[in-house]
Scaffold this motif. Sequence first.
Motif, PDB file in Angstrom:
ATOM      1  N   MET A   1      -4.915  -9.234   0.118  1.00 22.71           N
ATOM      2  CA  MET A   1      -4.543 -10.134   0.926  1.00 22.71           C
ATOM      3  C   MET A   1      -3.574 -11.156   0.128  1.00 22.71           C
ATOM      4  O   MET A   1      -2.233 -11.349   0.595  1.00 22.71           O
ATOM      5  CB  MET A   1      -5.692 -11.170   1.720  1.00 22.71           C
ATOM      6  N   ALA A   2      -4.124 -11.375  -1.002  1.00 28.99           N
ATOM      7  CA  ALA A   2      -3.065 -12.485  -1.875  1.00 28.99           C
ATOM      8  C   ALA A   2      -1.720 -11.615  -2.210  1.00 28.99           C
ATOM      9  O   ALA A   2      -0.651 -12.189  -2.245  1.00 28.99           O
ATOM     10  CB  ALA A   2      -3.709 -12.781  -3.082  1.00 28.99           C
ATOM     11  N   ALA A   3      -2.263 -10.427  -2.750  1.00 31.65           N
ATOM     12  CA  ALA A   3      -0.967  -9.473  -3.361  1.00 31.65           C
ATOM     13  C   ALA A   3       0.201  -9.291  -2.184  1.00 31.65           C
ATOM     14  O   ALA A   3       1.278  -9.667  -2.421  1.00 31.65           O
ATOM     15  CB  ALA A   3      -1.411  -8.327  -3.830  1.00 31.65           C
ATOM     16  N   GLU A   4      -0.152  -9.028  -0.965  1.00 28.90           N
ATOM     17  CA  GLU A   4       0.511  -8.668   0.301  1.00 28.90           C
ATOM     18  C   GLU A   4       1.285  -9.964   0.592  1.00 28.90           C
ATOM     19  O   GLU A   4       2.595  -9.853   0.748  1.00 28.90           O
ATOM     20  CB  GLU A   4      -0.087  -8.298   1.394  1.00 28.90           C
ATOM     21  N   LEU A   5       0.724 -11.183   0.583  1.00 30.09           N
ATOM     22  CA  LEU A   5       1.513 -12.267   0.925  1.00 30.09           C
ATOM     23  C   LEU A   5       2.396 -12.614  -0.108  1.00 30.09           C
ATOM     24  O   LEU A   5       3.559 -13.006   0.305  1.00 30.09           O
ATOM     25  CB  LEU A   5       0.590 -13.691   1.218  1.00 30.09           C
ATOM     26  N   GLU A   6       2.040 -12.494  -1.334  1.00 31.41           N
ATOM     27  CA  GLU A   6       2.956 -12.721  -2.465  1.00 31.41           C
ATOM     28  C   GLU A   6       4.327 -11.827  -2.422  1.00 31.41           C
ATOM     29  O   GLU A   6       5.117 -12.567  -2.768  1.00 31.41           O
ATOM     30  CB  GLU A   6       1.964 -12.494  -3.756  1.00 31.41           C
ATOM     31  N   ASN A   7       3.978 -10.575  -2.337  1.00 31.56           N
ATOM     32  CA  ASN A   7       5.195  -9.756  -2.342  1.00 31.56           C
ATOM     33  C   ASN A   7       5.988  -9.843  -0.696  1.00 31.56           C
ATOM     34  O   ASN A   7       7.418  -9.746  -1.059  1.00 31.56           O
ATOM     35  CB  ASN A   7       4.763  -8.190  -2.350  1.00 31.56           C
ATOM     36  N   ALA A   8       5.463 -10.126   0.289  1.00 37.50           N
ATOM     37  CA  ALA A   8       6.227 -10.500   1.290  1.00 37.50           C
ATOM     38  C   ALA A   8       7.118 -11.810   1.041  1.00 37.50           C
ATOM     39  O   ALA A   8       8.352 -11.834   1.652  1.00 37.50           O
ATOM     40  CB  ALA A   8       5.228 -10.570   2.356  1.00 37.50           C
ATOM     41  N   GLU A   9       6.481 -12.577   0.665  1.00 36.64           N
ATOM     42  CA  GLU A   9       7.191 -14.095   0.187  1.00 36.64           C
ATOM     43  C   GLU A   9       8.502 -13.668  -0.726  1.00 36.64           C
ATOM     44  O   GLU A   9       9.513 -14.415  -0.442  1.00 36.64           O
ATOM     45  CB  GLU A   9       6.374 -15.037  -0.512  1.00 36.64           C
ATOM     46  N   LYS A  10       8.434 -12.877  -1.534  1.00 33.81           N
ATOM     47  CA  LYS A  10       9.506 -12.626  -2.453  1.00 33.81           C
ATOM     48  C   LYS A  10      10.701 -11.993  -1.638  1.00 33.81           C
ATOM     49  O   LYS A  10      11.579 -12.434  -2.072  1.00 33.81           O
ATOM     50  CB  LYS A  10       8.994 -11.390  -3.532  1.00 33.81           C
TER      51      LYS A  10
ATOM     52  N   PHE B   1       6.278  11.857  -0.561  1.00 30.06           N
ATOM     53  CA  PHE B   1       7.442  12.304  -1.614  1.00 30.06           C
ATOM     54  C   PHE B   1       7.077  11.991  -2.856  1.00 30.06           C
ATOM     55  O   PHE B   1       7.736  12.210  -3.730  1.00 30.06           O
ATOM     56  CB  PHE B   1       8.607  11.444  -1.174  1.00 30.06           C
ATOM     57  N   GLY B   2       5.749  11.260  -3.199  1.00 32.76           N
ATOM     58  CA  GLY B   2       5.128  10.838  -4.479  1.00 32.76           C
ATOM     59  C   GLY B   2       5.770   9.695  -5.119  1.00 32.76           C
ATOM     60  O   GLY B   2       5.942   9.792  -6.352  1.00 32.76           O
ATOM     61  N   PHE B   3       6.346   8.617  -4.189  1.00 31.25           N
ATOM     62  CA  PHE B   3       7.274   7.757  -4.787  1.00 31.25           C
ATOM     63  C   PHE B   3       6.342   6.400  -4.841  1.00 31.25           C
ATOM     64  O   PHE B   3       7.091   5.403  -5.022  1.00 31.25           O
ATOM     65  CB  PHE B   3       8.535   7.467  -4.070  1.00 31.25           C
ATOM     66  N   ASN B   4       5.192   6.380  -4.576  1.00 32.53           N
ATOM     67  CA  ASN B   4       4.283   5.317  -4.639  1.00 32.53           C
ATOM     68  C   ASN B   4       4.452   4.319  -5.885  1.00 32.53           C
ATOM     69  O   ASN B   4       4.454   3.151  -5.545  1.00 32.53           O
ATOM     70  CB  ASN B   4       3.022   5.562  -4.470  1.00 32.53           C
ATOM     71  N   ASP B   5       4.562   4.960  -6.890  1.00 33.62           N
ATOM     72  CA  ASP B   5       4.613   4.109  -8.302  1.00 33.62           C
ATOM     73  C   ASP B   5       5.917   3.637  -8.511  1.00 33.62           C
ATOM     74  O   ASP B   5       6.065   2.978  -9.604  1.00 33.62           O
ATOM     75  CB  ASP B   5       3.708   4.866  -9.393  1.00 33.62           C
ATOM     76  N   ASP B   6       6.884   4.226  -7.955  1.00 33.70           N
ATOM     77  CA  ASP B   6       8.294   3.748  -8.457  1.00 33.70           C
ATOM     78  C   ASP B   6       8.925   2.979  -7.518  1.00 33.70           C
ATOM     79  O   ASP B   6      10.142   2.783  -7.419  1.00 33.70           O
ATOM     80  CB  ASP B   6       8.982   5.324  -7.958  1.00 33.70           C
ATOM     81  N   VAL B   7       8.332   2.455  -6.533  1.00 32.31           N
ATOM     82  CA  VAL B   7       8.798   1.220  -5.683  1.00 32.31           C
ATOM     83  C   VAL B   7       8.040  -0.103  -6.335  1.00 32.31           C
ATOM     84  O   VAL B   7       6.969   0.136  -6.649  1.00 32.31           O
ATOM     85  CB  VAL B   7       9.014   1.510  -4.248  1.00 32.31           C
ATOM     86  N   SER B   8       8.484  -1.187  -5.683  1.00 31.37           N
ATOM     87  CA  SER B   8       7.851  -2.491  -6.178  1.00 31.37           C
ATOM     88  C   SER B   8       6.402  -2.498  -5.316  1.00 31.37           C
ATOM     89  O   SER B   8       5.530  -2.840  -6.049  1.00 31.37           O
ATOM     90  CB  SER B   8       8.620  -3.548  -6.126  1.00 31.37           C
ATOM     91  N   TYR B   9       6.447  -2.350  -4.120  1.00 33.75           N
ATOM     92  CA  TYR B   9       5.179  -2.524  -3.429  1.00 33.75           C
ATOM     93  C   TYR B   9       5.302  -1.916  -2.062  1.00 33.75           C
ATOM     94  O   TYR B   9       6.145  -2.052  -1.252  1.00 33.75           O
ATOM     95  CB  TYR B   9       5.223  -4.147  -3.131  1.00 33.75           C
ATOM     96  N   VAL B  10       4.106  -1.208  -2.016  1.00 31.58           N
ATOM     97  CA  VAL B  10       3.784  -0.559  -0.565  1.00 31.58           C
ATOM     98  C   VAL B  10       3.001  -1.350   0.043  1.00 31.58           C
ATOM     99  O   VAL B  10       1.964  -1.521  -0.236  1.00 31.58           O
ATOM    100  CB  VAL B  10       3.437   0.915  -0.818  1.00 31.58           C
ATOM    101  N   SER B  11       3.369  -2.116   1.230  1.00 32.38           N
ATOM    102  CA  SER B  11       2.421  -2.835   2.065  1.00 32.38           C
ATOM    103  C   SER B  11       1.252  -2.021   2.908  1.00 32.38           C
ATOM    104  O   SER B  11       1.814  -0.847   3.251  1.00 32.38           O
ATOM    105  CB  SER B  11       3.134  -3.642   2.928  1.00 32.38           C
ATOM    106  N   THR B  12       0.116  -2.572   2.959  1.00 35.23           N
ATOM    107  CA  THR B  12      -0.819  -1.724   3.928  1.00 35.23           C
ATOM    108  C   THR B  12      -0.583  -2.103   5.162  1.00 35.23           C
ATOM    109  O   THR B  12      -1.296  -1.683   6.336  1.00 35.23           O
ATOM    110  CB  THR B  12      -2.329  -1.951   3.499  1.00 35.23           C
ATOM    111  N   GLY B  13       0.250  -3.206   5.524  1.00 31.01           N
ATOM    112  CA  GLY B  13       0.367  -3.571   6.753  1.00 31.01           C
ATOM    113  C   GLY B  13       1.660  -2.836   7.707  1.00 31.01           C
ATOM    114  O   GLY B  13       2.729  -2.369   7.177  1.00 31.01           O
ATOM    115  N   GLY B  14       1.431  -2.677   8.944  1.00 29.42           N
ATOM    116  CA  GLY B  14       2.224  -2.110   9.782  1.00 29.42           C
ATOM    117  C   GLY B  14       2.544  -3.476  10.630  1.00 29.42           C
ATOM    118  O   GLY B  14       3.673  -4.214  10.223  1.00 29.42           O
TER     119      GLY B  14
END
Length: 396
Positions: free
Chosen positions: A172-181, A363-376
């Motif tokens: 939860m903390a990581a999701e909010l922090e990344n969305a805030e960015k 496509f195997g890019f999960n680790d090549d982007v900054s953040y993949v959210s678990t939220g829809g």
Amino acid sequence: MKTIDQLNFAGKKALIRVDFNVPLDKDYNITDDNRITAALPTLKKILADGGSLILMSHLGRPKEGPTEKYSLKHIIPHLSDLLGKEVQFADDCIGTQATDKASALKDGEVLLLENLRFYKEEEKGDKEFAEKLSKLGDVYVNDAFGTAHRAHASTAVIAQFFPEAKYFGYLMAAELENAEKVLSGAAKPFTAIMGGAKVSDKLLLIESMLDKVDNLIIGGGMAYTFAKAQGGSIGKSLVEDDKLELALELIKKANERGVKLLLPTDSIIADAFAADANTDIAQNDNIKDGWMGLDIGPDSIAAFTKVVAESKTVLWNGPMGVFEMEKFEKGTRAVAEAVVQATKDGGFTLIGGGDSAAAVSKFGFNDDVSYVSTGGGALLEYMEGKELPGVKAINE
Ligand SMILES: Nc1ncnc2c1ncn2[C@@H]1O[C@H](COP(=O)(O)OP(=O)(O)OP(=O)(O)O)[C@@H](O)[C@H]1O
Ligand SMILES: O=C(O)[C@H](O)COP(=O)(O)O
């Protein structure tokens, strides 16, 4: 932010709302476990402290009480593997069995409760139901970002029974922090890429993004509503006829606000919605009768990827085409590659939405982007500027 870092969980029974709403195939195998692995840091920290876990979640949208298809028991083997320990199960989330198993739980042990939505009280946000759940643990942790936009019993109402003992989990903390960015202080140029099936789903997000972004890219099925609104022939492509006016309004607003709006100029068209359909390339305003656009075409790919690769902040929600079928995955793959490039060049890139996340992972890019959210829906609502009930309940 009140996170689990502020407590040593030794000897505590942590009642944790997770979002284990994962896709299952017909044999009940998990086809994408991202939401489970994303919650592991929280679970491991509490176990490492010497606490025990009582995990509660929903799975799907059951309409009529307990149903085999929606039982959380299907995830036990995989969860046990990931945690490296046995996971106990209560086949009713409240009642004597849950109470007995929760009270017998020893430090280091894990108990998973059956699907909360087998009770209609969950989605109704019933206070008595929330209170019954609350009795199972000593501390309440919310780590269910994917469900934080729901004001349900286990996601929001329950928090009042833990006035001094409610915390955000790490996810939860990581999701909010990344969305805030992305929401505040996004480096420019800032590009939002919207795709997927329906304009109506993303309307509010598109509107609120117009105040923030430099570039707005619209692809996927929703682009044909814009093409038709501008007078184009779109054949059998996906369209929302009641949103034509609105599409024109959005185009006008983008102009007024100086946002560069990129709509596809060409498409890969097909004579059927099928993996083995016949295909062709067409201009977006001139799609043959009986044919439909199922992916963006080569000119659109070139225009979109150039803008994306040069961006310093990217928010991506919704695929560019029917990426689940090989013939129509090119646009989504090319945009994903451009997002990876932007990340490599020091940009911040956030991917949200179930299908966009599935595409990036395919496509195997999960680790090549900054953040993949678990939220829809949760990420969309947060980005639209709404206060999420699951977040509010811990903060207040
Ligand atoms: N041109 C198109 N015609 C029909 N369907 C399309 C087209 N382009 C994309 N799609 C479909 O849209 C679906 C994804 O749309 P959706 O709006 O659900 O996106 P999402 O990323 O999952 O976001 P969320 O999680 O918020 O729903 C995919 O299954 C994809 O096949
Ligand atoms: O999949 C999701 O977006 C969350 O788990 C929430 O599910 P819901 O839309 O059924 O509330």
